[in-house]
Write a protein that holds these residues in place. Structure first.
Motif, mmCIF file in Angstrom:
data_model
loop_
_atom_site.group_PDB
_atom_site.id
_atom_site.type_symbol
_atom_site.label_atom_id
_atom_site.label_comp_id
_atom_site.label_asym_id
_atom_site.label_seq_id
_atom_site.Cartn_x
_atom_site.Cartn_y
_atom_site.Cartn_z
ATOM 1 N N LEU A 32 -30.169 0.041 -41.469
ATOM 2 C CA LEU A 32 -30.203 -0.554 -39.902
ATOM 3 C C LEU A 32 -28.923 -0.064 -39.453
ATOM 4 O O LEU A 32 -28.395 -0.135 -38.335
ATOM 5 N N LEU A 75 -32.985 4.789 -38.202
ATOM 6 C CA LEU A 75 -34.470 4.683 -38.071
ATOM 7 C C LEU A 75 -34.783 5.816 -37.518
ATOM 8 O O LEU A 75 -34.965 6.314 -36.245
ATOM 9 N N MET A 97 -39.679 -5.688 -40.279
ATOM 10 C CA MET A 97 -38.886 -4.539 -39.687
ATOM 11 C C MET A 97 -40.103 -3.734 -39.038
ATOM 12 O O MET A 97 -39.942 -3.231 -37.992
ATOM 13 N N LEU A 100 -40.407 -2.496 -35.219
ATOM 14 C CA LEU A 100 -39.521 -1.780 -34.623
ATOM 15 C C LEU A 100 -39.882 -0.286 -34.584
ATOM 16 O O LEU A 100 -39.096 0.433 -33.414
ATOM 17 N N SER A 146 -45.308 -4.468 -31.143
ATOM 18 C CA SER A 146 -43.895 -4.757 -31.080
ATOM 19 C C SER A 146 -43.387 -6.196 -30.890
ATOM 20 O O SER A 146 -44.309 -6.886 -30.081
ATOM 21 N N TYR A 147 -42.278 -6.567 -30.920
ATOM 22 C CA TYR A 147 -41.847 -7.858 -30.716
ATOM 23 C C TYR A 147 -41.662 -8.286 -29.117
ATOM 24 O O TYR A 147 -40.977 -7.447 -28.438
ATOM 25 N N THR A 169 -34.259 -8.189 -38.607
ATOM 26 C CA THR A 169 -34.759 -7.465 -37.612
ATOM 27 C C THR A 169 -34.490 -7.791 -36.432
ATOM 28 O O THR A 169 -34.241 -6.808 -35.541
ATOM 29 N N LYS A 172 -31.868 -6.366 -33.454
ATOM 30 C CA LYS A 172 -32.133 -5.093 -33.279
ATOM 31 C C LYS A 172 -32.700 -5.129 -31.741
ATOM 32 O O LYS A 172 -32.716 -4.042 -31.058
ATOM 33 N N LEU A 173 -33.079 -6.244 -31.470
ATOM 34 C CA LEU A 173 -33.959 -6.386 -30.303
ATOM 35 C C LEU A 173 -33.113 -6.246 -28.881
ATOM 36 O O LEU A 173 -31.999 -6.632 -29.069
ATOM 37 N N ASN A 174 -33.555 -6.053 -27.742
ATOM 38 C CA ASN A 174 -33.016 -6.032 -26.460
ATOM 39 C C ASN A 174 -32.659 -7.398 -26.078
ATOM 40 O O ASN A 174 -31.712 -7.502 -25.050
#
Length: 416
Positions: A32, A75, A97, A100, A146-147, A169, A172-174
């Protein structure tokens, strides 16, 4: 492969094998982190080889050199089918993960992993609104979506490994995410995850491990990590000294976040002689008495503790057997079945395993294709009346390929 274990006198010193759990987490972090990370003294075993293959499929470039692994992170998916071998940690870590990536990710495995239940992963991903198809909770898992949710509640009564995957994980999200955790098991492994995330510059806040507050838009920074010795596997070597002679083990961090360092507390309770030096830990044989220990947070200690208990006077009690059923084998059944063959009175009641020390008779036993069962039976063989023959002994390579060689170095009488 069959190994024959003979009565032995242990005397010598070795370096602890590198930590498998530490190495796999370091590999995940290196994936990552854009740029080059160096992992020094990595564990090289079946599970870590699988993890290297996974991060390469997800975009990492990996270079091997003497006693280190260099990882160029990033990635860039190369193959959406991830072979997890027999590693449950890889399944849970990398399934977290998977969302992502825009493409669906399929996680496969082999051997004993195909029998293990990953319903906790399926249910946890569903809580995020992510589709995860499975074979009635077993592999293969196919993950799409996706999350999106900013808060999720997960049950960690089966394992803390998927929570570790989320902690890697979600930074890494916004957006920020709150993870509410119930029934957390194996808390020391979460401490280990947080430690390694810190090396990559990731900050995660939590309220006594009940609510994890994870800021989004964090950047993984490439780093150098030195992998410490593995307490889970070194436990077998330390017990060998306690029951059959004396051993010095180098390379163990006494202040480690690895929960299995608790083996020292149990050895001390049982009466073994322990010396802790800045360079080594020495454990020597003494009169051993039965002990009580709650292994709920450290289930991997069950097998070496059974190997210790059979050499203690009286009935030892090890609680937390509910953590044993969903391992490489049903470890509860395997321990009872194989140690009963050795003439040991061993049974369970009310979430506790009872083991009465006594004479260990020689016979032919089976590892159940479980690395830790194999090593526990070897420890029993050090004091057996006649040789113990262990079938499927090669499965020690899952975590500790050099186990038999290391034991021979310190006096273990082993042949094929």
């Amino acid at each position: 492969m069959m190994k024959c274990i003979h009565t032995s006198v242990i005397n010598g010193e070795i370096y602890a094998p590198a930590s498998k759990s530490y190495t796999i987490r370091a590999l995940a972090g290196a994936l990552l982190a854009e740029g080059y990370s160096q992992i020094v003294n990595p564990a090289i075993c079946d599970d870590t080889k699988v993890a290297i293959g996974i991060i390469e499929n997800l975009g990492a470039e990996v270079e091997h050199s003497l006693n280190s692994i260099k990882v160029k992170g990033g990635l860039r998916i190369k193959n959406n089918i991830l072979n997890c071998g027999e590693s449950a940690l890889c399944v849970r870590l990398f399934s977290a993960m998977a969302p992502l990536f825009n493409d669906g990710i399929k996680l496969e495995g082999c051997g004993t992993l195909l029998k293990r239940d990953f319903s906790d992963v399926v249910q946890s991903l569903a809580g995020f609104g992510i589709e995860c198809s499975s074979n009635q909770g077993r592999l293969p898992l196919t993950i799409r979506g996706s999350y999106h949710k900013n808060e999720i509640k997960i049950d960690c009564s089966v394992s803390s490994q998927f929570l570790s995957g989320l902690l890697f994980t979600l930074p890494k999200l916004n957006s920020d995410t709150n993870v509410i955790v119930t029934n957390l098991q194996s808390k020391p492994y979460i401490d280990l995850t947080l430690e390694i995330l810190g090396y990559f510059g990731i900050k995660i806040y939590h309220d006594e491990f009940r609510i994890f507050k994870i800021q989004g838009n964090q950047k993984y920074l490439p780093t150098n990590i030195i992998v410490e010795g593995d307490w889970s596997n070194a436990a077998f070597i330390l017990v060998s000294g306690a029951v059959a002679g004396s051993v010095k083990v180098h390379g163990l961090n006494i202040d480690s976040n690895q929960g299995d360092r608790k083996i020292l507390e149990v050895l001390d309770k049982s009466g073994a002689l322990i010396t802790i030096d800045k360079d080594f830990i020495q454990v020597s044989k003494n009169k051993l008495d039965a002990f009580k220990y709650n292994a709920t947070d450290t289930p991997d200690l069950f097998p070496p503790l059974v190997g210790l208990a059979v050499n203690c006077k009286g009935i030892s009690e090890i609680s937390g057997v509910n953590r044993l059923r969903n391992k490489e084998s049903n470890r509860l059944d395997a321990l009872i079945s194989e140690f009963t063959k050795l003439g040991i009175n061993i049974y369970f009641s009310n979430n506790t395993l009872f083991v009465e020390g006594g004479d260990i008779k020689g016979c032919e036993v089976n590892s159940h294709k479980d690395h830790r069962i194999a090593m526990a039976l070897v420890i029993a063989g050090l004091n057996s009346e006649e040789q113990i023959k262990i079938n499927d002994s090669e499965f020690v390579s899952k975590s500790y390929p050099e186990f038999f060689n290391d034991l021979k170095k310190i006096g273990g009488q082993i042949d094929e």
